[in-house]
Design a protein around this motif. Structure first.
Motif, PDB file in Angstrom:
ATOM      1  N   LYS A 244      -0.547  -4.043   7.392  1.00 59.73           N
ATOM      2  CA  LYS A 244      -1.430  -4.572   8.426  1.00 59.73           C
ATOM      3  C   LYS A 244      -1.627  -3.602   9.591  1.00 59.73           C
ATOM      4  O   LYS A 244      -2.464  -3.851  10.470  1.00 59.73           O
ATOM      5  N   ILE A 245      -0.845  -2.525   9.615  1.00 57.65           N
ATOM      6  CA  ILE A 245      -1.001  -1.544  10.688  1.00 57.65           C
ATOM      7  C   ILE A 245      -2.295  -0.770  10.436  1.00 57.65           C
ATOM      8  O   ILE A 245      -2.447  -0.132   9.391  1.00 57.65           O
ATOM      9  N   PRO A 246      -3.251  -0.805  11.356  1.00 54.02           N
ATOM     10  CA  PRO A 246      -4.565  -0.191  11.114  1.00 54.02           C
ATOM     11  C   PRO A 246      -4.527   1.327  11.154  1.00 54.02           C
ATOM     12  O   PRO A 246      -3.974   1.930  12.088  1.00 54.02           O
ATOM     13  N   LEU A 247      -5.097   1.941  10.112  1.00 55.79           N
ATOM     14  CA  LEU A 247      -5.154   3.398   9.967  1.00 55.79           C
ATOM     15  C   LEU A 247      -6.564   3.806   9.547  1.00 55.79           C
ATOM     16  O   LEU A 247      -7.184   3.141   8.725  1.00 55.79           O
ATOM     17  N   LYS A 248      -7.054   4.896  10.091  1.00 46.55           N
ATOM     18  CA  LYS A 248      -8.294   5.494   9.612  1.00 46.55           C
ATOM     19  C   LYS A 248      -7.988   6.330   8.366  1.00 46.55           C
ATOM     20  O   LYS A 248      -6.938   6.972   8.270  1.00 46.55           O
ATOM     21  N   GLN A 249      -8.932   6.346   7.423  1.00 45.00           N
ATOM     22  CA  GLN A 249      -8.724   7.120   6.207  1.00 45.00           C
ATOM     23  C   GLN A 249      -8.540   8.599   6.507  1.00 45.00           C
ATOM     24  O   GLN A 249      -7.773   9.293   5.836  1.00 45.00           O
ATOM     25  N   GLU A 250      -9.237   9.100   7.525  1.00 42.10           N
ATOM     26  CA  GLU A 250      -9.089  10.512   7.891  1.00 42.10           C
ATOM     27  C   GLU A 250      -7.658  10.816   8.309  1.00 42.10           C
ATOM     28  O   GLU A 250      -7.125  11.889   8.001  1.00 42.10           O
ATOM     29  N   THR A 251      -7.004   9.877   9.001  1.00 39.35           N
ATOM     30  CA  THR A 251      -5.605  10.066   9.388  1.00 39.35           C
ATOM     31  C   THR A 251      -4.714  10.121   8.156  1.00 39.35           C
ATOM     32  O   THR A 251      -3.813  10.963   8.058  1.00 39.35           O
ATOM     33  N   VAL A 252      -4.965   9.222   7.221  1.00 40.85           N
ATOM     34  CA  VAL A 252      -4.192   9.212   5.968  1.00 40.85           C
ATOM     35  C   VAL A 252      -4.317  10.558   5.257  1.00 40.85           C
ATOM     36  O   VAL A 252      -3.322  11.155   4.826  1.00 40.85           O
ATOM     37  N   GLU A 253      -5.545  11.060   5.138  1.00 44.27           N
ATOM     38  CA  GLU A 253      -5.801  12.316   4.414  1.00 44.27           C
ATOM     39  C   GLU A 253      -5.165  13.515   5.133  1.00 44.27           C
ATOM     40  O   GLU A 253      -4.541  14.370   4.494  1.00 44.27           O
ATOM     41  N   VAL A 254      -5.339  13.592   6.449  1.00 42.17           N
ATOM     42  CA  VAL A 254      -4.777  14.717   7.205  1.00 42.17           C
ATOM     43  C   VAL A 254      -3.248  14.709   7.109  1.00 42.17           C
ATOM     44  O   VAL A 254      -2.618  15.761   6.943  1.00 42.17           O
ATOM     45  N   GLU A 256      -1.419  13.389   4.698  1.00 39.12           N
ATOM     46  CA  GLU A 256      -1.029  13.778   3.337  1.00 39.12           C
ATOM     47  C   GLU A 256      -1.134  15.290   3.152  1.00 39.12           C
ATOM     48  O   GLU A 256      -0.283  15.911   2.518  1.00 39.12           O
ATOM     49  N   PHE A 257      -2.175  15.902   3.724  1.00 38.88           N
ATOM     50  CA  PHE A 257      -2.389  17.350   3.601  1.00 38.88           C
ATOM     51  C   PHE A 257      -1.230  18.127   4.198  1.00 38.88           C
ATOM     52  O   PHE A 257      -0.780  19.132   3.634  1.00 38.88           O
ATOM     53  N   PHE A 258      -0.712  17.655   5.350  1.00 36.41           N
ATOM     54  CA  PHE A 258       0.370  18.375   6.023  1.00 36.41           C
ATOM     55  C   PHE A 258       1.737  17.718   5.812  1.00 36.41           C
ATOM     56  O   PHE A 258       2.714  18.092   6.470  1.00 36.41           O
ATOM     57  N   ASP A 259       1.803  16.743   4.906  1.00 33.63           N
ATOM     58  CA  ASP A 259       3.048  16.048   4.568  1.00 33.63           C
ATOM     59  C   ASP A 259       3.680  15.410   5.809  1.00 33.63           C
ATOM     60  O   ASP A 259       4.849  15.651   6.143  1.00 33.63           O
ATOM     61  N   LEU A 260       2.895  14.591   6.507  1.00 31.15           N
ATOM     62  CA  LEU A 260       3.344  13.923   7.720  1.00 31.15           C
ATOM     63  C   LEU A 260       3.347  12.413   7.519  1.00 31.15           C
ATOM     64  O   LEU A 260       2.608  11.883   6.697  1.00 31.15           O
ATOM     65  N   ASN A 261       4.192  11.732   8.294  1.00 30.36           N
ATOM     66  CA  ASN A 261       4.217  10.271   8.285  1.00 30.36           C
ATOM     67  C   ASN A 261       3.271   9.768   9.382  1.00 30.36           C
ATOM     68  O   ASN A 261       3.535   9.972  10.569  1.00 30.36           O
ATOM     69  N   PRO A 262       2.163   9.117   9.037  1.00 27.75           N
ATOM     70  CA  PRO A 262       1.189   8.704  10.059  1.00 27.75           C
ATOM     71  C   PRO A 262       1.738   7.687  11.050  1.00 27.75           C
ATOM     72  O   PRO A 262       1.214   7.552  12.156  1.00 27.75           O
ATOM     73  N   TYR A 263       2.799   6.971  10.643  1.00 31.83           N
ATOM     74  CA  TYR A 263       3.379   5.953  11.516  1.00 31.83           C
ATOM     75  C   TYR A 263       4.333   6.552  12.555  1.00 31.83           C
ATOM     76  O   TYR A 263       4.838   5.843  13.416  1.00 31.83           O
TER      77      TYR A 263
END
Length: 332
Positions: A244-254, A256-263
């Motif tokens: 339920k935590i809102p994320l933009k797809q661009e954040t998810v992709e970026v 994943e590209f740099f192996d980061l946890n968006p949360y």
């Protein structure tokens, strides 16, 4: 420019001349030799102060500096009134760089109805890029001040807009060439453009007037860090549904590209709110054109639980170093 205080002629030409917006509360404005500003205070109002440096970004630092500090003030329920600036420049900086930075800061201030109250500018060899520190001054009715420790068991947890906006924008701006190896220019431009969402002043004022118990802008450490801090300050636990935590797809992709946890990525532009009627607040935010979501509840124990899916739950850990610092910005 030479190391030391910025000369008076440059100060007048490239700093003071860029400061145009004024507020009626301010009695003493910036000027040569003026080390303090004076503001009028009404009997039933208090001033709220906050300070923040911008060190993790090389671009848009003026915009970020103003908005991050204004966000802190708004989190306390305060209307931002003015800012004091401390600008440290490396010896390689030109006067044109200072002038451009001041124009950027003034533009952000005017957008938020904020006056530049004064500050300090200096060229020093101890920095290799501009460092901007902003001290913000806000005002609020005494009985409307909000604190981080106001969360209560049973209350809803609301998140505004989308987490990771600031970090995504910083990374996309600094790593555009690298990201273009996989993604389109349109994708990178959208990610860079997330800086447009960086202010939380509108949602903070809406939430304050709605009647909430606590607000916390989601900055270093990301939403996980903010959840921990609000729960710890209030002496409560929490249960949050990760999906339920809102994320933009661009954040998810970026990420994943740099192996980061968006949360766990710096997230100025998103607000964490504790209130009794979270879904009603979300509706009110939507009426103002602001995205929001209820992501969980605060609980009457110390357990801080994140539900990943039907089969997996994890305990939230204390804030860690922000994921932004895993990206090597020096190589560019």
């Amino acid at each position: 420019m030479k190391i030391g205080k910025v000369p008076e002629n440059i100060l007048k030409r490239s700093v003071f001349k860029q400061i145009k917006f004024k507020r009626e509360e301010v009695l003493v404005h910036p000027g040569v030799g003026e080390d303090c500003s004076v503001l009028q205070l009404k009997p039933d109002e208090v001033f709220v102060l906050s300070t923040d440096p911008i060190t993790g970004a090389a671009k848009d630092i003026g915009t970020l500096a103003v908005h991050v500090t204004a966000n802190d003030l708004a989190t306390a329920g305060a209307e931002p009134v003015g800012v004091l600036l401390s600008i440290l420049l490396p010896p390689c900086a030109e006067e044109a760089d200072l002038k451009s930075l001041m124009k950027e800061i003034e533009s952000a201030c005017e957008t938020l109805n904020i006056e530049i109250l004064g500050g300090h500018t200096e060229v020093t060899a101890v920095v290799n890029q501009a460092v901007v520190t902003v001290t913000g001054v806000g005002k609020v009715k005494k009985d409307q001040v909000l604190f981080t420790n106001g969360a209560k068991a049973g209350q809803d947890i609301v998140v505004t807009k989308w987490v990771g906006l600031e970090g995504t924008s910083i990374i996309a701006s600094a790593k555009e060439k690298e990201l273009r190896q996989r993604y389109s220019q349109d994708f990178v431009d959208r990610a860079k453009g997330f800086i447009q969402y960086i202010s939380v002043v509108d949602e903070a004022m809406t939430a304050r007037d709605f009647g909430v118990s606590a607000m916390h802008d989601i900055t270093e450490g990301g939403v996980f860090g903010a959840l921990w801090e609000v729960a710890a300050a209030g002496g409560v636990g929490l249960t949050v549904d990760l999906k339920k935590i809102p994320l933009k797809q661009e954040t998810v992709e970026v990420c994943e590209f740099f192996d980061l946890n968006p949360y766990q990525l710096i997230s100025s532009g998103s607000m964490l709110i504790a209130c009794d009627k979270g879904y009603d607040l979300v509706e009110e935010l939507h009426r103002k054109g602001i995205h929001g979501a209820v992501i969980g509840k605060f609980t009457d124990n110390n357990d801080k639980i994140i539900i990943y899916d039907e089969e997996e739950t994890r305990y939230l850990e204390p804030p860690k170093t922000d994921e932004l610092y895993k990206v090597n910005f020096l190589e560019d």
